[in-house]
Design a protein around this motif. Structure first.
Motif, PDB file in Angstrom:
ATOM      1  N   LEU A 221       0.813  -1.214   0.000  1.00  0.00           N
ATOM      2  CA  LEU A 221       0.000   0.000   0.000  1.00  0.00           C
ATOM      3  C   LEU A 221       0.851   1.271   0.000  1.00  0.00           C
ATOM      4  CD1 LEU A 221      -2.660  -1.206   2.588  1.00  0.00           C
ATOM      5  CD2 LEU A 221      -3.082  -0.727   0.164  1.00  0.00           C
ATOM      6  N   ASP A 222       2.178   1.100   0.110  1.00  0.00           N
ATOM      7  CA  ASP A 222       3.122   2.214   0.101  1.00  0.00           C
ATOM      8  C   ASP A 222       2.836   3.200   1.237  1.00  0.00           C
ATOM      9  OD1 ASP A 222       5.329   3.612  -0.798  1.00  0.00           O
ATOM     10  OD2 ASP A 222       4.172   4.841  -2.203  1.00  0.00           O
ATOM     11  N   ILE A 223       2.614   2.650   2.449  1.00  0.00           N
ATOM     12  CA  ILE A 223       2.424   3.475   3.631  1.00  0.00           C
ATOM     13  C   ILE A 223       3.283   2.919   4.761  1.00  0.00           C
ATOM     14  CG2 ILE A 223       0.077   4.186   3.045  1.00  0.00           C
ATOM     15  CD1 ILE A 223      -0.983   2.080   4.920  1.00  0.00           C
ATOM     16  N   ALA A 224       3.478   3.705   5.805  1.00  0.00           N
ATOM     17  CA  ALA A 224       4.254   3.239   6.950  1.00  0.00           C
ATOM     18  C   ALA A 224       3.496   2.155   7.700  1.00  0.00           C
ATOM     19  CB  ALA A 224       4.543   4.404   7.895  1.00  0.00           C
ATOM     20  N   LYS A 225       4.222   1.249   8.302  1.00  0.00           N
ATOM     21  CA  LYS A 225       3.594   0.165   9.052  1.00  0.00           C
ATOM     22  C   LYS A 225       2.742   0.722  10.185  1.00  0.00           C
ATOM     23  CE  LYS A 225       4.663  -3.947  11.822  1.00  0.00           C
ATOM     24  NZ  LYS A 225       5.735  -4.824  12.364  1.00  0.00           N
TER      25      LYS A 225
END
Length: 242
Positions: A221-225
């Motif tokens: 999703l190309d987001i931070a965990k």
């Protein structure tokens, strides 16, 4: 057939855009969204009298963060189609039945001639739930006071009279099943929360054993965990809360 029967037997959800709308403009430029609750033709909150050609509406601004809601409110104030905005809460808060992590209620003065509600009503569409405005469009839940065969013709009249773009996203009748409780709860999620939750479900995150890790989900999703986990936990809380 009685009007009461017709109203209860044909229900629609519309995705709608129309010109000169402060909420559509503001949500198209910022994150978050707006729930429209009620319209009042009453004196203004402050001492001076309202203009004769304005009404006041009660709304809820919602978003993932307080900063997102502030940006949204600032965009509403900046709209040429919005009058005075009066915030009801002293601080940002949360609401179980509203989308987003952060909400703020407000009154807004605006021109009733720029509303699409009267045009919908004139053509047989009766408002049955708060309007949700997000990503530059409005979601209307309506009952239709007429024969189902006339819905498209009536929608064409709405398009012509209001300069609107209208798409039917769902339609149910007495012969078709109502939306499930799960679907209704999904409506309380923000766009980001729903996207993360649905992707996690489809990728097997909720299978046993899990078919994907949170780290892999975040990468897809190309987001931070940490952001992924926040969206998942908020979505799960809303979906599981009885």
């Amino acid at each position: 057939m009685s009007l009461e029967h017709e109203l209860s037997s044909v229900r629609l959800t519309l995705d709608l855009w129309h010109p000169d709308c402060w909420a559509i403009e503001a949500t198209d430029r910022t994150g978050g969204g707006v729930l429209a609750h009620a319209i009042y033709n009453s004196p203004k909150i402050k001492s001076d009298e309202p203009s004769p050609n304005t009404v006041e509406g009660l709304f809820t601004a919602f978003g993932d963060t307080a900063a997102e809601v502030r940006d949204l409110l600032d965009a509403i104030r900046a709209s040429n189609h919005a009058g005075e905005l009066f915030e009801l809460q002293k601080r940002f808060g949360r609401a179980r039945n509203a989308p987003g992590n952060v909400v703020r209620e407000f009154f807004l003065e605006y021109d009733p001639d720029e509303m699409v509600c009267p045009t919908l009503l004139e053509n047989g569409f009766v408002h049955s739930a708060p309007v949700r405005i997000q990503n530059g469009s409005e979601e209307w839940n309506l009952c239709f006071a007429g024969d189902r065969s006339r819905i498209e013709e009536s929608l064409d009249d709405v398009r012509d009279q209001a300069g609107a773009e209208v798409t039917i996203t769902s339609i149910t009748t007495a012969d078709s099943p109502e939306r499930s409780t799960r679907d209704q709860r999904l409506d309380t999620l923000t766009t980001a929360q729903r996207e993360v939750f649905e992707h996690a479900r489809e990728a097997g995150y909720y299978e046993w054993p899990r078919e994907i890790t949170t780290r892999e989900l975040a990468a897809e999703l190309d987001i931070a965990k940490s952001t992924l986990l926040e969206h998942l936990r908020t979505a799960e809380s809303k979906l599981l809360d009885p």
